[in-house]
Motif scaffolding. Structure first.
Motif, mmCIF file in Angstrom:
data_model
loop_
_atom_site.group_PDB
_atom_site.id
_atom_site.type_symbol
_atom_site.label_atom_id
_atom_site.label_comp_id
_atom_site.label_asym_id
_atom_site.label_seq_id
_atom_site.Cartn_x
_atom_site.Cartn_y
_atom_site.Cartn_z
ATOM 1 N N ILE A 1 0.861 -1.188 0.000
ATOM 2 C CA ILE A 1 0.000 0.000 0.000
ATOM 3 C C ILE A 1 0.899 1.239 0.000
ATOM 4 C CG2 ILE A 1 -1.778 1.304 1.215
ATOM 5 C CD1 ILE A 1 -3.082 -1.286 1.008
ATOM 6 N N ILE A 2 0.809 1.996 -1.059
ATOM 7 C CA ILE A 2 1.477 3.295 -1.130
ATOM 8 C C ILE A 2 0.396 4.327 -0.864
ATOM 9 C CG2 ILE A 2 2.732 4.915 -2.600
ATOM 10 C CD1 ILE A 2 3.812 2.483 -4.144
ATOM 11 N N GLY A 3 0.639 5.218 0.094
ATOM 12 C CA GLY A 3 -0.424 6.124 0.493
ATOM 13 C C GLY A 3 -0.037 7.584 0.496
ATOM 14 N N TYR A 4 -1.045 8.411 0.293
ATOM 15 C CA TYR A 4 -0.914 9.871 0.366
ATOM 16 C C TYR A 4 -1.968 10.384 1.339
ATOM 17 C CZ TYR A 4 -1.685 14.770 -0.710
ATOM 18 O OH TYR A 4 -1.872 16.120 -0.600
ATOM 19 N N HIS A 5 -1.597 11.333 2.177
ATOM 20 C CA HIS A 5 -2.594 12.021 3.010
ATOM 21 C C HIS A 5 -2.325 13.516 2.915
ATOM 22 C CE1 HIS A 5 0.752 12.060 5.821
ATOM 23 N NE2 HIS A 5 0.084 12.872 6.635
ATOM 24 N N GLY A 6 -3.381 14.263 2.686
ATOM 25 C CA GLY A 6 -3.218 15.706 2.585
ATOM 26 C C GLY A 6 -4.293 16.356 1.736
ATOM 27 N N ASN A 7 -3.974 17.522 1.250
ATOM 28 C CA ASN A 7 -4.882 18.383 0.507
ATOM 29 C C ASN A 7 -5.135 17.854 -0.905
ATOM 30 O OD1 ASN A 7 -5.450 20.696 -1.346
ATOM 31 N ND2 ASN A 7 -5.335 21.873 0.549
ATOM 32 N N PRO A 8 -6.394 17.873 -1.380
ATOM 33 C CA PRO A 8 -6.675 17.379 -2.730
ATOM 34 C C PRO A 8 -5.992 18.205 -3.821
ATOM 35 C CG PRO A 8 -8.634 18.414 -1.806
ATOM 36 C CD PRO A 8 -7.615 18.343 -0.713
ATOM 37 N N TYR A 9 -5.846 19.498 -3.589
ATOM 38 C CA TYR A 9 -5.176 20.362 -4.571
ATOM 39 C C TYR A 9 -3.726 19.925 -4.762
ATOM 40 C CZ TYR A 9 -2.880 24.545 -6.395
ATOM 41 O OH TYR A 9 -2.105 25.398 -7.133
ATOM 42 N N HIS A 10 -3.032 19.624 -3.675
ATOM 43 C CA HIS A 10 -1.624 19.244 -3.757
ATOM 44 C C HIS A 10 -1.448 17.920 -4.494
ATOM 45 C CE1 HIS A 10 -1.164 21.707 0.180
ATOM 46 N NE2 HIS A 10 -1.223 22.488 -0.865
ATOM 47 N N PRO B 1 -4.386 -0.157 -9.042
ATOM 48 C CA PRO B 1 -5.582 0.122 -8.239
ATOM 49 C C PRO B 1 -5.411 1.376 -7.371
ATOM 50 C CG PRO B 1 -4.805 -2.139 -7.899
ATOM 51 C CD PRO B 1 -3.767 -1.428 -8.702
ATOM 52 N N ILE B 2 -6.452 2.190 -7.342
ATOM 53 C CA ILE B 2 -6.454 3.412 -6.528
ATOM 54 C C ILE B 2 -7.694 3.379 -5.642
ATOM 55 C CG2 ILE B 2 -6.498 5.933 -6.531
ATOM 56 C CD1 ILE B 2 -5.277 5.823 -9.355
ATOM 57 N N LYS B 3 -7.500 3.630 -4.356
ATOM 58 C CA LYS B 3 -8.619 3.737 -3.416
ATOM 59 C C LYS B 3 -8.605 5.122 -2.793
ATOM 60 C CE LYS B 3 -9.056 -1.128 -2.186
ATOM 61 N NZ LYS B 3 -8.992 -2.111 -1.105
ATOM 62 N N PHE B 4 -9.776 5.717 -2.729
ATOM 63 C CA PHE B 4 -9.922 7.056 -2.161
ATOM 64 C C PHE B 4 -10.607 6.963 -0.806
ATOM 65 C CE2 PHE B 4 -9.706 7.565 -6.711
ATOM 66 C CZ PHE B 4 -8.921 8.691 -6.886
ATOM 67 N N PHE B 5 -10.133 7.752 0.149
ATOM 68 C CA PHE B 5 -10.708 7.803 1.484
ATOM 69 C C PHE B 5 -10.966 9.262 1.840
ATOM 70 C CE2 PHE B 5 -8.055 4.062 1.197
ATOM 71 C CZ PHE B 5 -8.836 3.063 1.754
ATOM 72 N N GLU B 6 -12.200 9.567 2.173
ATOM 73 C CA GLU B 6 -12.610 10.921 2.559
ATOM 74 C C GLU B 6 -12.352 11.106 4.053
ATOM 75 O OE1 GLU B 6 -14.218 14.620 1.648
ATOM 76 O OE2 GLU B 6 -14.449 13.015 0.184
ATOM 77 N N TYR B 7 -11.610 12.154 4.410
ATOM 78 C CA TYR B 7 -11.297 12.405 5.826
ATOM 79 C C TYR B 7 -12.524 12.274 6.730
ATOM 80 C CZ TYR B 7 -6.526 14.273 5.276
ATOM 81 O OH TYR B 7 -5.194 14.418 5.037
ATOM 82 N N ALA B 8 -13.627 12.869 6.337
ATOM 83 C CA ALA B 8 -14.820 12.923 7.193
ATOM 84 C C ALA B 8 -15.481 11.557 7.384
ATOM 85 C CB ALA B 8 -15.833 13.902 6.604
ATOM 86 N N ASN B 9 -15.182 10.601 6.509
ATOM 87 C CA ASN B 9 -15.899 9.322 6.531
ATOM 88 C C ASN B 9 -15.080 8.141 7.046
ATOM 89 O OD1 ASN B 9 -18.024 10.713 5.359
ATOM 90 N ND2 ASN B 9 -17.361 10.217 3.288
ATOM 91 N N VAL B 10 -13.828 8.358 7.407
ATOM 92 C CA VAL B 10 -12.979 7.240 7.837
ATOM 93 C C VAL B 10 -12.206 7.620 9.093
ATOM 94 C CG1 VAL B 10 -12.687 6.319 5.494
ATOM 95 C CG2 VAL B 10 -11.032 7.964 6.386
ATOM 96 N N ASP B 11 -11.621 6.611 9.715
ATOM 97 C CA ASP B 11 -10.742 6.831 10.859
ATOM 98 C C ASP B 11 -9.329 7.078 10.305
ATOM 99 O OD1 ASP B 11 -8.985 6.599 12.996
ATOM 100 O OD2 ASP B 11 -10.014 4.900 13.890
ATOM 101 N N PHE B 12 -8.840 8.290 10.465
ATOM 102 C CA PHE B 12 -7.531 8.692 9.951
ATOM 103 C C PHE B 12 -6.448 7.694 10.348
ATOM 104 C CE2 PHE B 12 -3.473 10.861 10.570
ATOM 105 C CZ PHE B 12 -3.286 11.497 9.360
ATOM 106 N N GLU B 13 -6.415 7.338 11.626
ATOM 107 C CA GLU B 13 -5.371 6.437 12.129
ATOM 108 C C GLU B 13 -5.403 5.083 11.422
ATOM 109 O OE1 GLU B 13 -2.917 7.303 14.093
ATOM 110 O OE2 GLU B 13 -3.750 9.297 14.435
ATOM 111 N N ASN B 14 -6.600 4.515 11.240
ATOM 112 C CA ASN B 14 -6.695 3.207 10.577
ATOM 113 C C ASN B 14 -6.204 3.269 9.141
ATOM 114 O OD1 ASN B 14 -7.678 1.852 12.799
ATOM 115 N ND2 ASN B 14 -9.818 2.141 12.233
ATOM 116 N N VAL B 15 -6.574 4.315 8.424
ATOM 117 C CA VAL B 15 -6.167 4.415 7.015
ATOM 118 C C VAL B 15 -4.669 4.626 6.906
ATOM 119 C CG1 VAL B 15 -6.410 5.731 4.874
ATOM 120 C CG2 VAL B 15 -8.434 5.233 6.249
ATOM 121 N N ILE B 16 -4.146 5.599 7.627
ATOM 122 C CA ILE B 16 -2.717 5.920 7.476
ATOM 123 C C ILE B 16 -1.821 4.799 8.006
ATOM 124 C CG2 ILE B 16 -2.342 7.229 9.597
ATOM 125 C CD1 ILE B 16 -0.748 9.241 7.888
ATOM 126 N N ASN B 17 -2.253 4.106 9.045
ATOM 127 C CA ASN B 17 -1.441 3.013 9.583
ATOM 128 C C ASN B 17 -1.377 1.806 8.646
ATOM 129 O OD1 ASN B 17 -0.499 4.272 11.900
ATOM 130 N ND2 ASN B 17 -2.302 3.700 13.075
#
Length: 182
Positions: free
Chosen positions: A74-83, A126-142
């Motif tokens: 899993i390669i992940g990005y967390h941050g602003n959609p513009y960036h 494969p790309i999966k999108f996670f909306e900050y408001a709808n998920v647990d940040f810690e679970n996704v980023i970990n």
């Protein structure tokens, strides 16, 4: 304020920044920042004491990862959609496509305004999108095996103050969890 050295003082934005700077210098005893790049930039632009405090998040994995054991990676990005949108177009898309020829991975994006990205960020992987408001940040980023902190949106952008700051804060939040950052 962090970009005041880059602004024309006679422009509307430059004049506003100058007034804000003077108000801060008159009314604030000190500023606390999260990283060395932030400290350097703020000190360069304002005459107030600047203190560095790195707040490594409380939920740091105690267990060393010792390599990637799951497949796909899993390669992940967390941050602003513009960036992510701009970095993806400039350099990240090409790098991920080349990597996809060599190994299997999923690209996870944790951000807000996910619907604005789904037609822009595409690939042969494969790309999966996670909306900050709808998920647990810690679970996704970990679940990230590798974190990406794309900074460049053009060759010139590496010189921009906001690019320098953005990269260092994301890197800290990943490394504090034992997640390598590229």
């Amino acid at each position: 304020i962090t970009e005041i050295h880059q602004l024309n003082i006679l422009s509307k934005k430059g004049l506003k920044a100058f007034v804000q700077k003077k108000q801060i210098e008159r009314n604030i005893d000190g500023i606390i920042v999260r990283s060395k790049p932030w400290k350097d930039i703020v000190e360069k632009n304002i005459d107030v004491s600047v203190y560095q405090w790195i707040d490594f998040e409380e939920k740091v994995n105690d267990v060393s990862r010792k390599g990637i054991k799951k497949s796909p990676t899993i390669i992940g990005y967390h941050g602003n959609p513009y960036h992510i949108k701009n970095s993806f177009k400039y350099c990240l898309s090409e790098a991920l496509e080349l990597l996809n020829k060599r190994c299997k991975f999923e690209f996870h994006i944790l951000t807000n305004e996910v619907s604005s990205l789904k037609n822009i960020i595409t690939g042969s992987f494969p790309i999966k999108f996670f909306e900050y408001a709808n998920v647990d940040f810690e679970n996704v980023i970990n679940n990230f095996d590798i974190g990406v902190t794309p900074t460049m949106t053009s060759k010139e952008s590496i010189e921009e103050t906001s690019v320098l700051i953005r990269n260092s804060n994301r890197t800290i939040s990943l490394l504090a969890r034992g997640i390598p950052s590229i």
